[in-house]
Each structure stands twice: as C-alpha cells, then as structure tokens.
Design a protein around this motif. Structure first.
Motif, PDB file in Angstrom:
ATOM      1  N   SER A  41     -16.748 -26.220 -24.914  1.00  0.00           N
ATOM      2  CA  SER A  41     -15.391 -26.738 -24.700  1.00  0.00           C
ATOM      3  C   SER A  41     -15.361 -28.251 -24.680  1.00  0.00           C
ATOM      4  CB  SER A  41     -14.834 -26.200 -23.375  1.00  0.00           C
ATOM      5  OG  SER A  41     -15.564 -26.719 -22.269  1.00  0.00           O
ATOM      6  N   LEU A  42     -16.522 -28.899 -24.591  1.00  0.00           N
ATOM      7  CA  LEU A  42     -16.575 -30.357 -24.592  1.00  0.00           C
ATOM      8  C   LEU A  42     -16.491 -30.872 -26.016  1.00  0.00           C
ATOM      9  CD1 LEU A  42     -17.877 -29.608 -21.764  1.00  0.00           C
ATOM     10  CD2 LEU A  42     -19.071 -31.785 -21.934  1.00  0.00           C
ATOM     11  N   GLY A  43     -15.548 -31.774 -26.257  1.00  0.00           N
ATOM     12  CA  GLY A  43     -15.421 -32.390 -27.564  1.00  0.00           C
ATOM     13  C   GLY A  43     -15.033 -33.843 -27.421  1.00  0.00           C
ATOM     14  N   GLN A  44     -14.727 -34.473 -28.515  1.00  0.00           N
ATOM     15  CA  GLN A  44     -14.278 -35.861 -28.505  1.00  0.00           C
ATOM     16  C   GLN A  44     -12.799 -36.001 -28.824  1.00  0.00           C
ATOM     17  OE1 GLN A  44     -17.483 -37.383 -31.269  1.00  0.00           O
ATOM     18  NE2 GLN A  44     -17.559 -39.032 -29.755  1.00  0.00           N
ATOM     19  N   ASP A  45     -12.214 -34.974 -29.406  1.00  0.00           N
ATOM     20  CA  ASP A  45     -10.821 -35.055 -29.826  1.00  0.00           C
ATOM     21  C   ASP A  45      -9.871 -34.716 -28.681  1.00  0.00           C
ATOM     22  OD1 ASP A  45     -11.569 -35.729 -32.383  1.00  0.00           O
ATOM     23  OD2 ASP A  45     -11.571 -33.651 -33.087  1.00  0.00           O
ATOM     24  N   ILE A  46      -8.779 -35.464 -28.604  1.00  0.00           N
ATOM     25  CA  ILE A  46      -7.736 -35.214 -27.616  1.00  0.00           C
ATOM     26  C   ILE A  46      -6.678 -34.347 -28.297  1.00  0.00           C
ATOM     27  CG2 ILE A  46      -6.055 -36.269 -26.063  1.00  0.00           C
ATOM     28  CD1 ILE A  46      -7.784 -38.849 -26.256  1.00  0.00           C
ATOM     29  N   LYS A  47      -6.654 -33.080 -27.994  1.00  0.00           N
ATOM     30  CA  LYS A  47      -5.750 -32.154 -28.654  1.00  0.00           C
ATOM     31  C   LYS A  47      -4.321 -32.361 -28.159  1.00  0.00           C
ATOM     32  CE  LYS A  47      -9.422 -28.778 -29.356  1.00  0.00           C
ATOM     33  NZ  LYS A  47      -9.906 -27.396 -29.100  1.00  0.00           N
ATOM     34  N   PRO A  48      -3.334 -31.913 -28.931  1.00  0.00           N
ATOM     35  CA  PRO A  48      -1.931 -32.140 -28.545  1.00  0.00           C
ATOM     36  C   PRO A  48      -1.600 -31.664 -27.143  1.00  0.00           C
ATOM     37  CG  PRO A  48      -2.041 -31.406 -30.818  1.00  0.00           C
ATOM     38  CD  PRO A  48      -3.430 -31.299 -30.284  1.00  0.00           C
ATOM     39  N   VAL A  49      -2.132 -30.518 -26.723  1.00  0.00           N
ATOM     40  CA  VAL A  49      -1.829 -30.027 -25.373  1.00  0.00           C
ATOM     41  C   VAL A  49      -2.402 -30.960 -24.318  1.00  0.00           C
ATOM     42  CG1 VAL A  49      -3.860 -28.522 -25.274  1.00  0.00           C
ATOM     43  CG2 VAL A  49      -1.832 -27.998 -23.873  1.00  0.00           C
ATOM     44  N   ALA A  50      -3.573 -31.539 -24.584  1.00  0.00           N
ATOM     45  CA  ALA A  50      -4.171 -32.489 -23.657  1.00  0.00           C
ATOM     46  C   ALA A  50      -3.382 -33.788 -23.628  1.00  0.00           C
ATOM     47  CB  ALA A  50      -5.621 -32.760 -24.044  1.00  0.00           C
ATOM     48  N   ALA A  51      -2.936 -34.251 -24.798  1.00  0.00           N
ATOM     49  CA  ALA A  51      -2.141 -35.477 -24.864  1.00  0.00           C
ATOM     50  C   ALA A  51      -0.835 -35.312 -24.094  1.00  0.00           C
ATOM     51  CB  ALA A  51      -1.859 -35.834 -26.322  1.00  0.00           C
ATOM     52  N   ALA A  52      -0.194 -34.145 -24.231  1.00  0.00           N
ATOM     53  CA  ALA A  52       1.057 -33.899 -23.515  1.00  0.00           C
ATOM     54  C   ALA A  52       0.821 -33.875 -22.009  1.00  0.00           C
ATOM     55  CB  ALA A  52       1.669 -32.585 -23.986  1.00  0.00           C
ATOM     56  N   PHE A  53      -0.283 -33.288 -21.594  1.00  0.00           N
ATOM     57  CA  PHE A  53      -0.609 -33.238 -20.156  1.00  0.00           C
ATOM     58  C   PHE A  53      -0.804 -34.642 -19.607  1.00  0.00           C
ATOM     59  CE2 PHE A  53      -3.931 -33.187 -16.882  1.00  0.00           C
ATOM     60  CZ  PHE A  53      -3.329 -32.371 -15.926  1.00  0.00           C
ATOM     61  N   LEU A  54      -1.553 -35.480 -20.301  1.00  0.00           N
ATOM     62  CA  LEU A  54      -1.820 -36.829 -19.819  1.00  0.00           C
ATOM     63  C   LEU A  54      -0.528 -37.621 -19.632  1.00  0.00           C
ATOM     64  CD1 LEU A  54      -4.953 -37.792 -21.961  1.00  0.00           C
ATOM     65  CD2 LEU A  54      -4.906 -37.284 -19.512  1.00  0.00           C
ATOM     66  N   GLU A  55       0.403 -37.479 -20.555  1.00  0.00           N
ATOM     67  CA  GLU A  55       1.646 -38.259 -20.494  1.00  0.00           C
ATOM     68  C   GLU A  55       2.554 -37.837 -19.342  1.00  0.00           C
ATOM     69  OE1 GLU A  55       3.886 -39.322 -23.870  1.00  0.00           O
ATOM     70  OE2 GLU A  55       2.183 -39.213 -25.254  1.00  0.00           O
ATOM     71  N   GLN A  56       2.282 -36.698 -18.725  1.00  0.00           N
ATOM     72  CA  GLN A  56       3.107 -36.215 -17.619  1.00  0.00           C
ATOM     73  C   GLN A  56       2.605 -36.686 -16.252  1.00  0.00           C
ATOM     74  OE1 GLN A  56       2.893 -31.984 -18.108  1.00  0.00           O
ATOM     75  NE2 GLN A  56       4.200 -31.962 -19.938  1.00  0.00           N
ATOM     76  N   GLN A  57       1.441 -37.354 -16.217  1.00  0.00           N
ATOM     77  CA  GLN A  57       0.795 -37.612 -14.939  1.00  0.00           C
ATOM     78  C   GLN A  57       1.133 -38.989 -14.362  1.00  0.00           C
ATOM     79  OE1 GLN A  57      -0.393 -34.892 -13.776  1.00  0.00           O
ATOM     80  NE2 GLN A  57       0.020 -34.047 -15.820  1.00  0.00           N
ATOM     81  N   PRO A  58       1.360 -39.051 -13.027  1.00  0.00           N
ATOM     82  CA  PRO A  58       1.569 -40.342 -12.362  1.00  0.00           C
ATOM     83  C   PRO A  58       0.304 -40.912 -11.736  1.00  0.00           C
ATOM     84  CG  PRO A  58       2.149 -38.604 -10.850  1.00  0.00           C
ATOM     85  CD  PRO A  58       1.667 -37.925 -12.120  1.00  0.00           C
ATOM     86  N   LEU A  59      -0.821 -40.191 -11.879  1.00  0.00           N
ATOM     87  CA  LEU A  59      -2.060 -40.573 -11.198  1.00  0.00           C
ATOM     88  C   LEU A  59      -3.238 -40.369 -12.135  1.00  0.00           C
ATOM     89  CD1 LEU A  59      -3.684 -41.209  -8.519  1.00  0.00           C
ATOM     90  CD2 LEU A  59      -3.655 -38.730  -8.121  1.00  0.00           C
ATOM     91  N   LEU A  60      -4.119 -41.355 -12.193  1.00  0.00           N
ATOM     92  CA  LEU A  60      -5.359 -41.266 -12.964  1.00  0.00           C
ATOM     93  C   LEU A  60      -6.490 -41.823 -12.120  1.00  0.00           C
ATOM     94  CD1 LEU A  60      -6.606 -40.640 -15.844  1.00  0.00           C
ATOM     95  CD2 LEU A  60      -6.429 -43.109 -16.241  1.00  0.00           C
ATOM     96  N   ILE A  61      -7.592 -41.090 -12.054  1.00  0.00           N
ATOM     97  CA  ILE A  61      -8.786 -41.544 -11.353  1.00  0.00           C
ATOM     98  C   ILE A  61      -9.777 -42.060 -12.392  1.00  0.00           C
ATOM     99  CG2 ILE A  61     -10.618 -40.939  -9.746  1.00  0.00           C
ATOM    100  CD1 ILE A  61      -7.721 -40.686  -8.648  1.00  0.00           C
ATOM    101  N   VAL A  62     -10.307 -43.264 -12.142  1.00  0.00           N
ATOM    102  CA  VAL A  62     -11.261 -43.891 -13.051  1.00  0.00           C
ATOM    103  C   VAL A  62     -12.520 -44.223 -12.264  1.00  0.00           C
ATOM    104  CG1 VAL A  62     -11.689 -45.821 -14.616  1.00  0.00           C
ATOM    105  CG2 VAL A  62      -9.385 -44.872 -14.418  1.00  0.00           C
ATOM    106  N   GLY A  63     -13.668 -43.794 -12.755  1.00  0.00           N
ATOM    107  CA  GLY A  63     -14.928 -44.058 -12.078  1.00  0.00           C
ATOM    108  C   GLY A  63     -15.957 -44.650 -13.010  1.00  0.00           C
ATOM    109  N   GLY A  64     -16.796 -45.536 -12.475  1.00  0.00           N
ATOM    110  CA  GLY A  64     -17.857 -46.128 -13.273  1.00  0.00           C
ATOM    111  C   GLY A  64     -18.540 -47.247 -12.520  1.00  0.00           C
ATOM    112  N   PRO A  65     -19.536 -47.875 -13.145  1.00  0.00           N
ATOM    113  CA  PRO A  65     -20.291 -48.935 -12.479  1.00  0.00           C
ATOM    114  C   PRO A  65     -19.579 -50.276 -12.565  1.00  0.00           C
ATOM    115  CG  PRO A  65     -21.205 -48.528 -14.643  1.00  0.00           C
ATOM    116  CD  PRO A  65     -20.109 -47.525 -14.462  1.00  0.00           C
TER     117      PRO A  65
END
Length: 304
Positions: free
Chosen positions: A27-51
């Motif tokens: 299920s892991l890929g590199q492409d952002i499918k339309p359903v994933a793109a639609a989900f992202l645009e609906q969100q008011p919160l994003l968590i970002v982690g890294g060094p």
C-alpha cells in the motif's frame, strides 16, 4: 526493492510478521491519489516531524490553517501554506489525522521552503486503519493568541499531568533515508511518567510494518507532541526512545527527555469531547523486570 529498511525488518522478523508486513507494504507508494488529495484539502491540522538541521534533535510540530492550507499540487507533491519555518532539504514525515472520521494519511519525503510555506516531495504515501484514534465529531476555530513558550529540561507537575491525561500523541522518528510521523492513541493513562525525564507507553498491535519502532531500532532520536484538543496548548518533547520486549511478547517504549517546549493556547482549534476508540486496551502498568531493550547494535537484557 523493499519499502523497509534493516531496522523495520529486524523487528518484523523478531515478532514473526514479515509476510504480513510485505502484504501491507504494497500500500506504500509515491503517488498522491485523488482520494488522498481530497482528504488532505479537508484538514485543518497537519503534524510534521523531522530532525532540526542545526542540532540534529527530532521534533514533532502541529500546523493549522483553513482547510486547503494543505494541498496536493502534483502527483507526488504536497504544498503547505504556513508561517512556520523549516530548513531547506529537511527530510520530514507528515500525518494528517481527522478525528471526525477517524482517518489518517501519511506523506513522508523531502521538504523545500517556499515563499508561502513549504512543499514535500513524497517518497512514501499511505493511509492507516482507524485503530486507536479517538472520534471527535466537530471542531471550531477560535480567536486565541498563543502564550509565551517555555523551554524545559524536565517535566513539572503541570506537564506530567498533561501527559497522563492524554489520549493521543504524535511520534516523530528518523532513519538514514528519511523521517516519519505517526499517531499513538489509547485511554487516558496509557502514557506513564516515571520521572521528570522518563516516559513510557505500550506499543499496541498495529499494521506490522514497524516503521516507527524500526526507525528507533536504528536511531533512537525521537520527538513527541501532545496537544490539548480543547485549549490548543501543546507540549513538544525531544530525546531518545527504545523499545522493550517482555516475556509475554508485549512491547513498551521508554523515552528519555532531552528538551521540552510548552506553549499554552498554541493552536486555534477547539475540538469536541472524545469518543474513545473501541480498540483501546485498558491502561496498564508498563514495567517489567524482564524486558528486552532493542537497540541499533542488537538486543540486550535490561531492568526498568
């Protein structure tokens, strides 16, 4: 080519779930499918982690905005409109979690600053099941100003109680090729505070990929983010985490704090009260006199 690095493979083999992980890993890929793109645009919160490029310490950050502030702007690119600054070329893990639907989407890749925020060019795009996500039916955006942040080297009584009351936190981890941000949930009390600099929590059964724990196997640096879903206050922790295996097969992660950042009223979102996930196990004691601690060099016996 495997989607997993050696750390994840070591734990998959130890637990005996390599075949299941291979199946889920499709299920892991590199492409952002339309359903994933639609989900992202609906969100008011994003968590970002890294060094942090300057210190190397790993942090998890909460970003908020009007839905649409996170958008897919290419088949493998996410654009984020934010005033939060990140270093050029930073590898990051991101997770968009929607408590209303108990869905989550993760995009891991390389961050590039832009005039209005940053983009992430995806190396991994995938969704997770709703297990351990508490349902919150609605949210509102409120007019609140963040309080003055306090840097800490240990948790005081207020911060310790904040952690003990949490039903959710986010975990940022890294490996030689990138970073990952994941969700951890449970009934209040599932995270225990042993001392001002020591936390622990049970690692509940998941999707068998062992992305976060695999990262910690190879590199113990970790960042934790706790947030108050009503007041918007946040507690960010950075330090090191290691996984212990008890004789009955249960797993406990123990985190040692290096630095913390407490920010009252940091986020403008106020969410409704939680409906706890039916998958949440009862909170339990997390100590074991016979744990096996996992480290990059192998396994060794430890006592709590």
């Amino acid at each position: 080519m495997s989607v997993y690095h050696a750390g994840s493979r070591a734990l998959q083999d130890q637990v005996g779930v390599r075949d299941r992980a291979d199946h889920v890993g499709r299920s892991l890929g590199q492409d952002i499918k339309p359903v994933a793109a639609a989900f992202l645009e609906q969100q008011p919160l994003l968590i970002v982690g890294g060094p942090d490029p300057g210190t190397g310490r790993v942090w998890a950050h909460a970003l908020t905005g009007t839905p649409g502030f996170v958008r897919a702007t290419g088949p493998r690119r996410v654009s984020v409109h934010t005033a939060h600054a990140f270093g050029r070329g930073t590898t990051v893990g991101t997770i968009a979690l929607d408590p209303r639907t108990r869905r989550r989407m993760r995009v891991n890749g390389r961050l590039t600053p832009t005039a209005t925020g940053f983009t992430v060019d995806a190396d991994q795009v995938f969704a997770n099941c709703p297990r351990y996500i508490q349902r919150r039916e609605s949210y509102e955006t409120v007019d609140r100003s963040p309080g003055v942040s306090r840097h800490l080297t240990g948790l005081g009584d207020e911060e310790a109680e904040f952690v003990r009351a949490a039903d959710t936190f986010f975990l940022a981890t890294v490996n030689a090729a990138g970073a990952d941000a994941s969700h951890r949930g449970g009934n209040p009390g599932f995270v225990q505070v042993a001392s001002p600099r020591e936390l622990s929590w049970p690692d509940y059964p998941g999707n068998a990929m062992f992305l976060s724990l695999g990262n910690l196997y190879a590199d113990p640096r970790a960042g934790l983010l706790f947030l108050d879903w009503e007041t918007g206050s946040t507690l960010q922790l950075t330090g090191e985490a290691r996984t212990g295996f008890a004789e009955d097969g249960t797993r406990t992660v123990r985190f040692t704090l290096t630095e913390a950042l407490w920010t009252p009223n940091a986020l403008p979102l106020r969410w409704s009260a939680p409906e706890y996930s039916p998958a949440n196990p009862p909170a339990r004691a997390l100590t074991s006199a016979h744990a096996t601690e996992t480290e990059g060099g192998g396994l060794r016996r430890v006592r709590p």
